[in-house]
Motif scaffolding. Structure first.
Motif, short mmCIF file in Angstrom:
data_model
loop_
_atom_site.label_atom_id
_atom_site.label_comp_id
_atom_site.label_asym_id
_atom_site.label_seq_id
_atom_site.Cartn_x
_atom_site.Cartn_y
_atom_site.Cartn_z
N ARG A 160 -11.09 -5.95 0.07
CA ARG A 160 -11.09 -4.80 0.97
C ARG A 160 -9.77 -4.71 1.74
NH1 ARG A 160 -16.94 -6.19 3.46
NH2 ARG A 160 -17.99 -6.41 1.45
N VAL A 161 -9.23 -5.86 2.14
CA VAL A 161 -7.95 -5.85 2.85
C VAL A 161 -6.85 -5.33 1.94
CG1 VAL A 161 -6.22 -7.30 4.01
CG2 VAL A 161 -8.66 -7.75 4.36
N GLU A 162 -6.86 -5.75 0.67
CA GLU A 162 -5.85 -5.27 -0.30
C GLU A 162 -5.93 -3.75 -0.44
OE1 GLU A 162 -3.35 -6.39 -1.88
OE2 GLU A 162 -3.62 -8.40 -2.68
N ILE A 163 -7.14 -3.25 -0.60
CA ILE A 163 -7.31 -1.80 -0.76
C ILE A 163 -6.83 -1.07 0.49
CG2 ILE A 163 -9.03 0.05 -0.99
CD1 ILE A 163 -10.68 -1.90 -2.72
N LEU A 164 -7.20 -1.59 1.64
CA LEU A 164 -6.80 -0.96 2.90
C LEU A 164 -5.28 -1.00 3.07
CD1 LEU A 164 -7.73 0.33 5.55
CD2 LEU A 164 -7.92 -1.96 6.52
N ARG A 165 -4.67 -2.10 2.69
CA ARG A 165 -3.21 -2.25 2.83
C ARG A 165 -2.46 -1.18 2.04
NH1 ARG A 165 1.16 -5.24 0.61
NH2 ARG A 165 2.50 -6.10 2.24
N VAL A 166 -2.91 -0.90 0.82
CA VAL A 166 -2.22 0.08 -0.01
C VAL A 166 -2.59 1.51 0.41
CG1 VAL A 166 -1.85 0.89 -2.37
CG2 VAL A 166 -2.04 -1.54 -1.91
N LEU A 167 -3.88 1.74 0.72
CA LEU A 167 -4.27 3.08 1.17
C LEU A 167 -3.52 3.48 2.44
CD1 LEU A 167 -8.15 3.23 0.64
CD2 LEU A 167 -6.38 4.39 -0.67
N ALA A 168 -3.28 2.51 3.33
CA ALA A 168 -2.59 2.81 4.59
C ALA A 168 -1.18 3.33 4.34
CB ALA A 168 -2.54 1.55 5.45
N ARG A 169 -0.55 2.88 3.25
CA ARG A 169 0.82 3.28 2.96
C ARG A 169 0.91 4.62 2.24
NH1 ARG A 169 0.49 -1.73 4.08
NH2 ARG A 169 2.27 -3.07 4.54
N GLN A 170 -0.22 5.15 1.83
CA GLN A 170 -0.28 6.47 1.21
C GLN A 170 0.73 6.64 0.08
OE1 GLN A 170 -2.55 9.45 2.32
NE2 GLN A 170 -3.48 7.43 2.39
N ALA A 171 0.71 5.72 -0.85
CA ALA A 171 1.55 5.84 -2.04
C ALA A 171 1.21 7.13 -2.78
CB ALA A 171 1.33 4.64 -2.96
N ARG A 172 2.19 7.72 -3.45
CA ARG A 172 1.94 8.96 -4.20
C ARG A 172 1.16 8.69 -5.48
NH1 ARG A 172 6.68 11.32 -6.09
NH2 ARG A 172 5.48 13.23 -6.42
N VAL A 173 1.37 7.53 -6.06
CA VAL A 173 0.59 7.08 -7.23
C VAL A 173 -0.06 5.76 -6.85
CG1 VAL A 173 0.61 6.42 -9.66
CG2 VAL A 173 2.18 8.20 -8.84
N LEU A 174 -1.37 5.74 -6.80
CA LEU A 174 -2.13 4.57 -6.38
C LEU A 174 -2.82 3.97 -7.60
CD1 LEU A 174 -3.25 2.81 -4.07
CD2 LEU A 174 -5.06 4.49 -3.79
N ILE A 175 -2.50 2.72 -7.90
CA ILE A 175 -3.11 2.02 -9.04
C ILE A 175 -4.15 1.04 -8.50
CG2 ILE A 175 -2.69 0.58 -11.06
CD1 ILE A 175 0.31 1.50 -10.80
N LEU A 176 -5.38 1.17 -8.95
CA LEU A 176 -6.47 0.32 -8.48
C LEU A 176 -7.04 -0.45 -9.66
CD1 LEU A 176 -8.28 2.87 -6.13
CD2 LEU A 176 -6.78 1.01 -5.45
N ASP A 177 -6.98 -1.78 -9.57
CA ASP A 177 -7.47 -2.65 -10.64
C ASP A 177 -8.82 -3.23 -10.21
OD1 ASP A 177 -7.78 -4.26 -12.83
OD2 ASP A 177 -5.96 -5.44 -12.53
#
Length: 524
Positions: A160-177
């Motif tokens: 959950r921390v990993e997901i939150l860390r990347v979502l917070a940065r609002q990348a234009r292309v988000l890759i979720l494994d």
């Protein structure tokens, strides 16, 4: 996407946000990717499917600058790019949540969220960072503990921390494994809502998952890899689970009812082979993580443990395998009390363990495949004789275990971290089953596996049950528990809320118990 959301419609002629053309990547003896083409459009959730080892992670590691392709090109917004480092990919708007976490274990959640982030205040106290993290967690509905050290968190909490860390940065292309592997259904729905909002503004998501139902729910298009090559890209509306499974593995997958015992299977023993009696245990943070747990498993029985991640599953599996000491109560193996917690003694007593975090708890990532495969038996013949380690015998045994696990390995001397997560999982499972004469503790054994590998893994467990071992199966997949278990214990906040016989199972009752409630309380 099935749920109504504001959809982004790119103008005619708009190039793909991401275009991969002819991507190839080779490792010694392995074709990881070959001639792979992939297009991801603005406003799209693009699912990527494939068996473990099909090349999905390698392809995404190339897109994120971790690996460099041996052939082919990356095009972002119509312009060719070369990413020599992950930082260059992040600068181009490519963000990824990896299956194996990239968090700093000694840092707090808040520190990990803000590490390397341009929006982190230059001079901020721990309290400010924690407040900012709490606000982000609320915004994305991902429960976290901002002041907790990452090393003290469960696998589910770390993801959950990993997901939150990347979502917070609002990348234009988000890759979720495999982003939902350790989320509750409610949390997964909130994540899907956030993803739909994310792409509604012209961003894009590449969604890697083995859960076919959720892929069909969340994605617009689906690309399938097999053996490092792209097999097809299909519109999601034209797909169904059976079609996708066949494209992934190249054959039809038939899922049998695994509770049925074949003729000749060992019967359940009358007495438990492993028991917990009013066991309590202290968690890594110093608080009591298990409270008065009483649980039996008989030989020839599968006892399922249901619950949302972070409710004591990790501590329970560690207590059951001698890794974590008990603070109260006692453990009995074949009716005899255990004097003290000792993982080696538990293993010698015939208790195997498939841990929830296979890479860090079940394996030594930098050591060879051979060493990892035989580590439970390195003191025994044929691996050791007269106190001397026999490298040739160790490799021969490793090959035997790999063959039983149905894992093709080009070089047994290479580090085991080079294998895909699914192949690591199957090797750990087969290694542990060899020593599980009495009991196998299997914590999320199918996590991160594709549909074919899940079927294989569960077949391993059933074969062990039929041979007369007791199984404790910890899983968040209710369907998996219902398909295998004789009884299901529900864990909530370190307590067993109830144990139900599978032939008398009420799904609603299990759901209430997972939330810390009972039907009697609901009626009241």
């Amino acid at each position: 996407m099935t749920e109504n959301a504001t959809r982004y419609s790119p103008s005619p002629g708009t190039p793909p946000l991401v275009q991969l053309k002819g991507i190839a990547k080779y490792f010694p003896g392995v074709i990881a990717n070959e001639n792979v083409d992939l297009e991801v459009m603005p406003g799209e959730i693009h699912a990527l499917l494939g068996e473990n080892g099909a090349g999905k992670s390698t392809l995404m590691n190339i897109l994120t600058g971790i690996y460099q392709a041996d052939a082919g090109e990356i095009i972002i917004d119509g312009y060719a790019k070369e990413f020599a480092t992950p930082l260059q990919a992040i600068a181009a708007g490519i963000g990824m949540v990896h299956q194996h976490f990239k968090l700093v274990q000694a840092f707090t959640v808040a520190e990990n969220i803000h590490l390397g982030w341009s929006e982190t205040p230059r001079r901020a106290s721990a309290q400010v960072l924690e407040q900012r993290t709490a606000a982000l967690a609320q915004k994305f509905n991902l429960k976290t503990h901002p002041s907790a050290r990452v090393s003290d968190l469960s696998t589910g909490e770390q993801q959950r921390v990993e997901i939150l860390r990347v979502l917070a940065r609002q990348a234009r292309v988000l890759i979720l494994d495999e982003p939902t592997a350790v989320l509750t259904p409610a949390e997964a729905r909130e994540l899907f809502k956030a993803l739909r909002e994310f792409v509604a503004t012209g961003n894009a998501v590449i969604f890697i998952s083995h859960k076919l139902d959720e892929v069909l729910e969340i994605s617009d298009r689906i690309s399938i890899l097999r053996g490092g090559r792209k097999i097809a890209t299909e519109n999601t509306v034209d797909c169904n689970p059976r079609m996708l499974a066949k494209l992934m593995v190249g054959r039809d997958i038939v899922l049998a009812d695994m509770r049925q015992r074949p003729a000749g299977a060992a019967p359940m023993s009358a007495q438990p082979v492993l028991s917990l009696e009013n066991v309590s245990a202290i968690g890594d943070g110093g608080n009591e993580a298990l409270h008065g747990i009483s649980l039996d498993v008989r030989a020839g029985e599968i006892v399922g443990v249901a619950g949302v991640a972070g409710n004591g599953q990790r501590e329970l599996s560690q207590v059951l395998t001698g890794i974590r000491p008990v603070s109260a109560g006692r453990i009995l193996i074949s009716g005899k009390p255990v004097d003290k917690s000792n993982a080696a003694a538990f293993a010698e007593s015939g208790i195997g363990h498939i841990p929830e975090d296979r890479l860090h708890s079940g394996l030594a990532p930098a050591l060879s495949i051979t060493v990892n495969a035989v580590m439970r038996e390195y003191k025994k013949p044929p691996v050791s004789s007269g106190g001397s380690y026999k490298p040739g015998a160790a490799t021969a045994l490793a090959k035997e275990i790999a063959s039983a696990a149905e894992v093709a390995i080009p070089d047994f001397a290479m580090p085991i971290r080079n294998l895909s997560g699914g192949n690591q999982q199957r090797l750990v499972a087969r290694r542990e089953m060899r020593i599980a004469d009495k009991v196998l503790i299997a914590a999320y054994p199918s996590r991160g596996l594709d549909v074919g590998a899940i079927n294989t893994m569960l077949r391993y467990i059933v074969e062990l049950r039929d041979a007369g071992a007791g199984i404790i199966l910890i899983s968040e997949e209710l369907e998996e528990l219902l398909n295998l278990s004789d009884r299901i214990a529900v864990l909530y906040e370190g307590k067993i809320m109830g144990i139900v016989d599978n032939d008398k199972t009420d799904i609603d009752e299990i759901g209430l118990l997972m939330g810390g409630r009972t039907q009697a309380r609901e009626v009241a």
